[in-house]
Design a protein around this motif. Structure first.
Motif, PDB file in Angstrom:
ATOM      1  N   LYS A 227      40.559  33.507  35.907  1.00 28.89           N
ATOM      2  CA  LYS A 227      39.836  33.815  34.664  1.00 28.89           C
ATOM      3  C   LYS A 227      39.961  35.284  34.319  1.00 28.89           C
ATOM      4  O   LYS A 227      40.291  35.650  33.190  1.00 28.89           O
ATOM      5  CB  LYS A 227      38.342  33.482  34.849  1.00 28.89           C
ATOM      6  N   VAL A 228      39.680  36.127  35.303  1.00 24.60           N
ATOM      7  CA  VAL A 228      39.699  37.564  34.987  1.00 24.60           C
ATOM      8  C   VAL A 228      41.116  38.064  34.756  1.00 24.60           C
ATOM      9  O   VAL A 228      41.358  38.923  33.914  1.00 24.60           O
ATOM     10  CB  VAL A 228      38.974  38.415  36.071  1.00 24.60           C
TER      11      VAL A 228
ATOM     12  N   TRP B 177      40.614  30.141  43.878  1.00 25.73           N
ATOM     13  CA  TRP B 177      41.033  31.307  43.103  1.00 25.73           C
ATOM     14  C   TRP B 177      40.717  31.194  41.616  1.00 25.73           C
ATOM     15  O   TRP B 177      41.178  32.004  40.818  1.00 25.73           O
ATOM     16  CB  TRP B 177      42.538  31.541  43.294  1.00 25.73           C
ATOM     17  N   ARG B 178      39.926  30.176  41.232  1.00 26.44           N
ATOM     18  CA  ARG B 178      39.686  29.956  39.791  1.00 26.44           C
ATOM     19  C   ARG B 178      39.062  31.170  39.110  1.00 26.44           C
ATOM     20  O   ARG B 178      39.386  31.487  37.965  1.00 26.44           O
ATOM     21  CB  ARG B 178      38.805  28.717  39.578  1.00 26.44           C
ATOM     22  N   GLU B 179      38.129  31.834  39.799  1.00 30.99           N
ATOM     23  CA  GLU B 179      37.501  33.011  39.181  1.00 30.99           C
ATOM     24  C   GLU B 179      38.504  34.152  39.021  1.00 30.99           C
ATOM     25  O   GLU B 179      38.466  34.900  38.045  1.00 30.99           O
ATOM     26  CB  GLU B 179      36.289  33.477  40.009  1.00 30.99           C
ATOM     27  N   ASP B 180      39.398  34.259  39.975  1.00 32.82           N
ATOM     28  CA  ASP B 180      40.473  35.266  39.874  1.00 32.82           C
ATOM     29  C   ASP B 180      41.336  34.982  38.653  1.00 32.82           C
ATOM     30  O   ASP B 180      41.678  35.888  37.890  1.00 32.82           O
ATOM     31  CB  ASP B 180      41.313  35.223  41.163  1.00 32.82           C
TER      32      ASP B 180
END
Ligand SMILES: [Zn+2]
Ligand SMILES: [Zn+2]
Length: 290
Positions: A123-124, A118-121
């Motif tokens: 970030k946003v 979920w790292r990209e989640d």
């Protein structure tokens, strides 16, 4: 829970197994005592069941895990992220990390990497919400002992753990919650074993995983019976340990899946000798004590 609440309460947040069941969430038990909200395991849809009884993820004081089978963990990342999002939106919440207490072993690695997908989640969302924090666990690992050991303590409440028999899933532990209102034991997954008798000695409430052996059919028999608990044996254990109230969960098979399911579970428990109050669990079944 408010300070005006007179007693403690145990609520099943999920009563199912890996088999999808539209009316049963994945394994979980909420114990509310001494002003604490303590969650044991977090199977699928745990956040939804907690929401149904108005327990927000931020309201949990700690989550205790019994073992590394996925049906006990699938709702954990959901819980951590829902806690972070609601905490971030509230601004006043500084630390949204979720305290997780678990036996050292395979769970260590699972917990370390739980949030990796979920790292990209994050970030946003951080950009959207304007905060600096990311969802995180505050993990405490303990050595799963063969005797009861204290693994968590806060205020008037202490939680003890010891190994149960769920081989080859090692370690698997059960928990015992002690507070001024009384004692609750939660088995996690286990076969009928002496260890549960120790965990549940004189408990006000025993939450026990349960299987009705005669209703387990076909190929499932081979794969599940060796490491789950036949209900006759649960009745024997509860009687010998002097348990005051018994709740069955993690039901194999679910009682609505065969004729007179609830009655069959009850009959098996009674034939084991236990004659106290008994709940064949449904999601959100609850019992007060204290
Ligand atoms: Zn399970
Ligand atoms: Zn299991």
């Amino acid at each position: 829970m408010g300070g005006d609440q007179l007693s403690s309460i145990v609520t099943l947040t999920g009563t199912s197994t890996p088999t999808p069941n539209p009316i049963r969430a994945g394994a979980g038990v909420l114990v509310q005592t001494g002003g604490m909200n303590l969650q044991f395991d977090a199977g699928r849809a745990t956040v939804m069941r907690l929401a149904a009884i108005e327990i927000r993820p931020l309201a949990l004081d700690a989550v205790f895990l019994t073992h590394h089978h996925s049906d006990h963990l699938q709702g954990l990342d959901d819980l951590v992220m829902a806690r972070w999002i609601s905490g971030s939106l509230e601004r006043s919440v500084i630390d949204t990390r979720l305290a997780v207490v678990a036996p050292d072993g395979p769970l260590a690695d699972i917990l370390e990497h739980l949030l990796d997908p979920w790292r990209e989640d994050f970030k946003v969302r951080k950009l959207d919400m304007g905060g600096d924090t990311e969802p995180a666990l505050n993990t405490t690992l303990f050595d799963a002992a063969r005797t009861l050991e204290v693994v968590w303590e806060q205020g008037d409440v202490r939680v003890l753990a010891m190994r149960v028999q769920h081989d080859p899933v090692v370690p698997s532990v059960g928990y015992r919650v002690e507070s001024p209102d009384g004692v609750v034991a939660v088995t996690g997954d286990t076969s009928v074993c002496e260890e549960v008798g120790v965990l549940a000695q004189d408990a006000d409430i025993l939450v026990h995983e349960a299987m009705l052996s005669e209703a387990v059919l076909g190929s499932t028999r081979e794969s599940v019976m060796h490491y789950h608990s036949d209900s006759v044996g649960i009745g024997e254990t509860a009687k010998a340990a002097g348990v005051k109230s018994l709740i069955l969960t993690h039901l194999i098979p679910a009682p609505e899946q065969f004729e007179y399911g609830v009655e069959c579970y009850e009959a098996a428990i009674r034939s084991g000798g236990y004659d106290g109050p008994l709940v064949v669990g449904e999601d959100l079944s609850s019992v007060e004590y204290g």
